[in-house]
Design a protein around this motif. Structure first.
Motif, PDB file in Angstrom:
ATOM      1  N   THR A   1       0.833  -1.207   0.000  1.00  0.00           N
ATOM      2  CA  THR A   1       0.000   0.000   0.000  1.00  0.00           C
ATOM      3  C   THR A   1       0.866   1.255   0.000  1.00  0.00           C
ATOM      4  O   THR A   1       0.551   2.240  -0.665  1.00  0.00           O
TER       5      THR A   1
ATOM      6  N   ASP B   1      -5.425  -1.694  -5.170  1.00  0.00           N
ATOM      7  CA  ASP B   1      -4.824  -2.196  -3.934  1.00  0.00           C
ATOM      8  C   ASP B   1      -5.721  -3.289  -3.354  1.00  0.00           C
ATOM      9  O   ASP B   1      -6.775  -2.999  -2.802  1.00  0.00           O
ATOM     10  N   GLU B   2      -5.316  -4.509  -3.517  1.00  0.00           N
ATOM     11  CA  GLU B   2      -6.082  -5.681  -3.067  1.00  0.00           C
ATOM     12  C   GLU B   2      -7.558  -5.593  -3.466  1.00  0.00           C
ATOM     13  O   GLU B   2      -8.438  -5.557  -2.612  1.00  0.00           O
TER      14      GLU B   2
HETATM   15 MG   LIG Z   1      -2.090  -2.745   2.083  1.00  0.00          MG
END
Ligand SMILES: [Mg+2]
Ligand SMILES: Nc1ncnc2c1ncn2[C@@H]1O[C@H](COP(=O)(O)OP(=O)(O)OP(=O)(O)O)[C@@H](O)[C@H]1O
Lengths: 341, 272
Positions: free
Chosen positions: A64, A181-182
């Motif tokens: 992140t 992000d994910e």
């Molecule tokens: Mg993360």
């Protein structure tokens, strides 16, 4: 929205040089001492236009942090980062014109709006004319299978629906470089599958479109990405296509063996030719993942189990996975490498 | 991007962000009670106190105006100032910082939405109150009145953004503290009586809240000759203008600081 050809914007969609990010954190409010967390420790990545690039790593690896620097939300402590040839520190506003980001589990927007209203609101931040915006919203909603829900309130959406809506939000501005992000974290299998399918489709639709995606799901990285960088403790420890990564790890053969519960397993490592043993206990059974020097070694393992009078339930030869690559590099399974464990 | 296109975007972003504020008050009808009936109840109480005391008729007009103004004050203190905190919690603030249009139009939209929604409430309060108590107004200088109102509102929402940033930096406790401290100031602003009644210096002190001078100036126009003014209208207007600019500059500074802090520290609060 990008009119110029990507070639006019530097060779690479993303480029970082010795990127370092250190967070300062006080241990408690009384404590005057500061603790430093090195979240990124000299990261170099080069992502050409058109690539679907994956960043794979355990919790706290720095995924992140890297994304936040690239989308101009965070300043690097040292090193440089460029997106579409633009410096993310000096030219942040220009970078913002060309990118967007969607995070997993994101709760953006306002619950009282309907899906369509919320997406329209975000489209206005990019200055899209309303008619064009609504047409694009409807089209994207249809593609991700959310069109039926367009008039539902955002607060009533399920996690999967919400994430699909977020994905649409990220695509409204037709970004050149898209950061995810994910994107499938915490989603059920079918919602995750839909999202992956659309991500793949989106990037092929228009040449130049580039995606940087983070994940801690091995299969996701393997299935989606043209290239994968494995990140651990703020460093990139490997970067290549999934196939090449697997090949690099694959010295010898891999087997998956399920047996009756083993009370003691230290002896397995002692069997000649066994390189690595990875044991999980699943409801009364023991699942053993073995890396052996060559196929013949497995016969020795089976014999040793027979000597100890343990039943064998199954034995399969398997392809090495990114999990094995991670094991090879870090010496632990990825879930065991999560921060705080 | 050309300047014209950029300007259109600023405008669209503003309208976009004001939308949930305006639509929100239509969708959740509880505001009718909280934002109209409640201020009106307070107003009614004051009306009866004044009637019992045998105060002149115009005091009833005062009180109704005060009630309407309370709606703006509530909107700024409870919705605007707390807003950043919620925007941050939901992840909106981070997204907004990433938008190519920048934070400013989004904030303007937030204020605009709040203003439109509150204006509706204020009009409702004034109409209902006037109807109930048969108050009539004479307004000879409409443009001047509107000018005063506009500058007051600009200053007030500027103050709202200032508070919003401060609360973000210092956390929710700061918000509660300021609210506690604001209560007496709020009363001293003369929402329900001419601020002059508290004495010149208290009135001037309360002028840090833009509503104080705004109200006093508007009352001077509405009840010409009868209102015990704090200062002449022109002077009050000048001070208001100054306060408005001050708050806007301060708000801009705090926003830039906020964005810088977020990018440098990776977090938004000043506390650890
Ligand atoms: Mg993360
Ligand atoms: N704002 C912050 N302040 C201090 N430390 C932080 C901050 N954000 C992240 N960290 C720390 O930096 C390291 C990297 O965090 P980061 O969020 O980038 O990891 P990640 O790979 O995204 O993990 P996850 O899979 O859990 O999302 C961690 O040790 C984390 O605790």
């Amino acid at each position: 929205m990008w009119d110029e050809s990507p070639e006019g914007m530097g060779e690479l969609a993303v480029e970082t040089k010795n990127l370092v990010r250190i967070y300062r954190r006080k241990r408690s409010s009384q404590d005057s001492q500061e603790r430093q967390v090195i979240a990124l420790d000299g990261v170099n990545v080069e992502i050409p236009y058109g690539e679907l690039f994956g960043l794979l790593g355990p919790n706290g690896a720095g995924k992140t942090t890297l994304i936040k620097i690239l989308v101009t939300l965070l300043l690097p402590t040292s090193g440089t980062a460029r997106v579409a040839g633009l410096d993310v520190v000096q030219q942040a506003y220009q970078v913002r014109e060309l990118i967007s980001m969607v995070s997993g589990g994101e709760h953006s927007g306002y619950g009282l709006l309907t899906v369509r209203e919320q997406l329209w609101m975000f489209s206005q931040f990019y200055g899209l004319p309303t008619r064009l915006a609504l047409a694009r919203i409807d089209e994207l909603l249809k593609i991700v299978g959310l069109y039926e829900e367009r008039n539902r309130r955002v607060s009533d959406l399920s996690t999967g629906m919400r994430q699909k809506m977020n994905l649409v939000r990220g695509l409204l501005s037709d970004p050149l470089v898209f950061f995810l992000d994910e994107p499938t974290v915490g989603l059920d299998v079918s919602a995750a599958r839909d999202i992956r399918a659309y991500i793949k489709e989106w990037i092929r639709e228009k040449p130049g479109r580039t995606i940087l995606l983070t994940t801690h799901y091995m299969q996701e990285a393997e299935e989606l990405c043209d290239r994968v960088a494995i990140i651990h403790k703020g460093r990139i420890i490997a970067c290549d296509s999934p196939a090449a990564l697997r090949r690099s790890a694959a010295s010898g053969s891999y087997f998956l063996l399920t047996t009756e519960r083993l009370s003691e397993d230290g002896w397995l490592k002692e069997v000649p030719g066994v390189r690595r043993v990875d044991i999980r206990v699943l409801d009364g059974r023991t699942e053993i993942r073995l890396q052996v020097a060559e196929d013949g070694v497995i016969a020795e393992v089976v014999r040793a189990l027979a000597d100890r009078e343990r039943k064998i339930y199954s034995l399969t030869k398997v392809e090495p996975s990114l999990e094995d690559v991670f094991m090879q590099l870090v010496g632990r399974r990825m879930e065991e490498a999560d921060e705080g464990r | 991007m050309r300047a014209g296109k950029k300007l259109t975007r600023v405008f669209r972003a503003m309208v976009g962000r004001s939308y949930p504020r305006i639509i929100g008050s239509n969708r959740d009808k509880s505001w009718l009670f909280y934002d109209t009936v409640l201020p009106l109840l307070g107003t009614v109480a004051f009306v009866y106190v004044y009637k019992a005391l045998g105060a002149p008729e115009r005091f009833i007009g005062y009180v109704i105006m005060g009630g309407a103004t309370t709606a703006f004050w509530m909107n700024v203190m409870w919705s605007m100032a707390a807003q950043f905190y919620w925007e941050k919690q939901g992840g909106n603030l981070e997204l907004y910082m990433m938008m190519p249009c920048g934070l400013t139009p989004i904030l303007l939209g937030m204020s605009l939405g709040g203003l439109v929604a509150t204006l509706l409430r204020a009009i409702l309060i004034v109409s209902l109150g006037s109807l109930l108590f048969h108050v009539s107004y004479t307004l000879p200088q409409v443009p001047l009145f509107l000018l005063i109102f506009t500058i007051t509102i600009i200053a007030l929402y500027g103050l709202g953004v200032v508070f919003a940033s401060l609360f973000l930096f210092w956390g929710r406790e700061a918000w509660h503290t300021v609210n506690l401290f604001m209560e007496p100031v709020f009363l001293a602003s003369g929402f329900y009586f001419p601020v002059r009644a508290l004495g010149f210096w208290v009135g001037l002190g309360a002028s840090i809240i833009p509503l104080t001078l705004g109200l006093d100036a508007m009352r001077q126009l509405l009840f010409a000759g009868m209102h015990p003014a704090l200062l002449p209208v022109e002077v009050e207007l000048a001070i208001l203008g100054f306060v408005a600019i001050l708050f806007i500059l301060l708000a801009r500074h705090l926003l830039q600081k906020m964005e810088y802090l977020a990018r440098r520290e990776g977090r938004l609060s000043l506390r650890f």
